[in-house]
Design a protein around this motif. Sequence first.
Motif, PDB file in Angstrom:
ATOM      1  N   GLU A 139       2.253   2.872   5.557  1.00  0.00           N
ATOM      2  CA  GLU A 139       3.408   2.578   4.708  1.00  0.00           C
ATOM      3  C   GLU A 139       3.224   1.327   3.862  1.00  0.00           C
ATOM      4  OE1 GLU A 139       6.868   2.374   7.167  1.00  0.00           O
ATOM      5  OE2 GLU A 139       6.431   4.272   8.190  1.00  0.00           O
ATOM      6  N   THR A 140       2.234   0.491   4.200  1.00  0.00           N
ATOM      7  CA  THR A 140       2.057  -0.776   3.502  1.00  0.00           C
ATOM      8  C   THR A 140       0.608  -0.997   3.085  1.00  0.00           C
ATOM      9  OG1 THR A 140       1.791  -1.877   5.651  1.00  0.00           O
ATOM     10  CG2 THR A 140       3.991  -1.926   4.658  1.00  0.00           C
ATOM     11  N   ASP A 141       0.447  -1.850   2.080  1.00  0.00           N
ATOM     12  CA  ASP A 141      -0.886  -2.243   1.622  1.00  0.00           C
ATOM     13  C   ASP A 141      -1.424  -3.429   2.411  1.00  0.00           C
ATOM     14  OD1 ASP A 141      -0.950  -0.394  -0.668  1.00  0.00           O
ATOM     15  OD2 ASP A 141       0.643  -1.673  -1.473  1.00  0.00           O
ATOM     16  N   PHE A 142      -0.522  -4.283   2.871  1.00  0.00           N
ATOM     17  CA  PHE A 142      -0.959  -5.443   3.647  1.00  0.00           C
ATOM     18  C   PHE A 142       0.060  -5.761   4.733  1.00  0.00           C
ATOM     19  CE2 PHE A 142       1.691  -7.363   0.366  1.00  0.00           C
ATOM     20  CZ  PHE A 142       2.365  -8.397   1.025  1.00  0.00           C
ATOM     21  N   LYS A 178      -9.324  -1.177  -3.392  1.00  0.00           N
ATOM     22  CA  LYS A 178     -10.213  -0.485  -4.328  1.00  0.00           C
ATOM     23  C   LYS A 178      -9.450   0.383  -5.321  1.00  0.00           C
ATOM     24  CE  LYS A 178     -13.998  -0.334  -0.969  1.00  0.00           C
ATOM     25  NZ  LYS A 178     -14.840   0.512  -0.093  1.00  0.00           N
ATOM     26  N   GLU A 179      -8.365   0.986  -4.875  1.00  0.00           N
ATOM     27  CA  GLU A 179      -7.661   1.975  -5.694  1.00  0.00           C
ATOM     28  C   GLU A 179      -6.478   1.411  -6.470  1.00  0.00           C
ATOM     29  OE1 GLU A 179      -6.586   4.858  -2.793  1.00  0.00           O
ATOM     30  OE2 GLU A 179      -8.670   5.273  -2.207  1.00  0.00           O
ATOM     31  N   ASN A 180      -5.930   0.306  -6.009  1.00  0.00           N
ATOM     32  CA  ASN A 180      -4.728  -0.268  -6.617  1.00  0.00           C
ATOM     33  C   ASN A 180      -5.079  -1.625  -7.228  1.00  0.00           C
ATOM     34  OD1 ASN A 180      -2.248  -1.382  -7.275  1.00  0.00           O
ATOM     35  ND2 ASN A 180      -1.252  -0.843  -5.349  1.00  0.00           N
ATOM     36  N   GLU A 181      -5.303  -1.627  -8.541  1.00  0.00           N
ATOM     37  CA  GLU A 181      -5.718  -2.862  -9.223  1.00  0.00           C
ATOM     38  C   GLU A 181      -4.669  -3.961  -9.068  1.00  0.00           C
ATOM     39  OE1 GLU A 181      -7.454  -4.334 -13.580  1.00  0.00           O
ATOM     40  OE2 GLU A 181      -6.736  -2.279 -13.310  1.00  0.00           O
ATOM     41  N   ALA A 182      -3.404  -3.563  -9.047  1.00  0.00           N
ATOM     42  CA  ALA A 182      -2.332  -4.549  -8.899  1.00  0.00           C
ATOM     43  C   ALA A 182      -2.421  -5.232  -7.530  1.00  0.00           C
ATOM     44  CB  ALA A 182      -0.976  -3.879  -9.075  1.00  0.00           C
ATOM     45  N   PHE A 183      -2.729  -4.479  -6.493  1.00  0.00           N
ATOM     46  CA  PHE A 183      -2.840  -5.058  -5.153  1.00  0.00           C
ATOM     47  C   PHE A 183      -4.034  -6.000  -5.076  1.00  0.00           C
ATOM     48  CE2 PHE A 183      -4.284  -4.374  -0.573  1.00  0.00           C
ATOM     49  CZ  PHE A 183      -3.532  -5.439  -0.104  1.00  0.00           C
TER      50      PHE A 183
END
Length: 321
Positions: free
Chosen positions: A97-100, A277-282
């Motif tokens: 559910e989260t990126d970090f 790798k996939e989310n430039e914003a992240f």
Amino acid sequence: MKKWKYLTMTAALGSALLLGACGSETDEDATNANDATETAESGDAQLTGTVAGDGSSTVSPITEALVEEYAGVQPDVQVSVGVSGTGGGFEKFIAGETDFSNASRPIKDEEKAELEKAGIDYTEFQVAFDGLTVVVNPENDWATELTVDQLKKLWVEDGTTKKWSDIDPSWPDEEIVYYSPGTDSGTYDYFDEVILEGADLENAATLSEDDNVLVQGVASDKNAIGFFGYAYYLENQDKLTAVTVDGVAPTNETIESGEYTPLSRPLFVYAKNSALKENEAFYDFMKYTLENAGEMAEAVGYVKLPDEKYEEGLKTLEGLK
């Protein structure tokens, strides 16, 4: 206690005065200059996207400061951060559910196993130091200097209703009131490891994932004792007394040096490798985090890492892109 807001406002005022003094500069020139400044500050073109995080309430003040400042650099990136505690944050991280995930303790072996089972690769980044701070009410003038052994005697459940006089016969014959982070909190886990050593926490304790509840509880009862992150103590030091542990008070210097032992600890952010790798914003937000975490940690009351630790983190991040 959001000191970073003051810094941002001061910088903005200085920029406004500078533009006002340059009467010969056209509106178009000013616009171009502002655009160039924004691009230079971000190091990249303007981005769009969403980033999601959750986790430790202890790490939260640092992240909140970073999110607020990052919005001025990348206004079209929406960063949302929940505060469900270190354990709760890892649950969401494992569920995808989260990126970090923010954490005030290292990830546990069982959490590592769950992430592996879910096929989620991750990287650990340190962002600051904290000193878990034991606090009492300002009217308490008897238990301001405790040893690790006394803390254990205070907090370990032994089947009795404890009074201060049970810890030291010269102390008041009054019942102790306890306030503790909840069991999903990394602060709870850390205290459990270094003070309780795996024993049960005092059953009479009021538990809460909201550190402000703990602050108010201790501040309102002369017989109360509690613990939480150093920043929350600094923000409320006018209504709390920090306890020394084995003769050492929590300060920036004692926390960074490790003299404030065993309650000094690192704070972490765990990032999902595939999202980097996939989310430039992240990726950009994590880069901004590592470049600015030290300054923001100091601004909200924690202790920054040595510069080389942030540089090491940035090199690791670059290798994940």
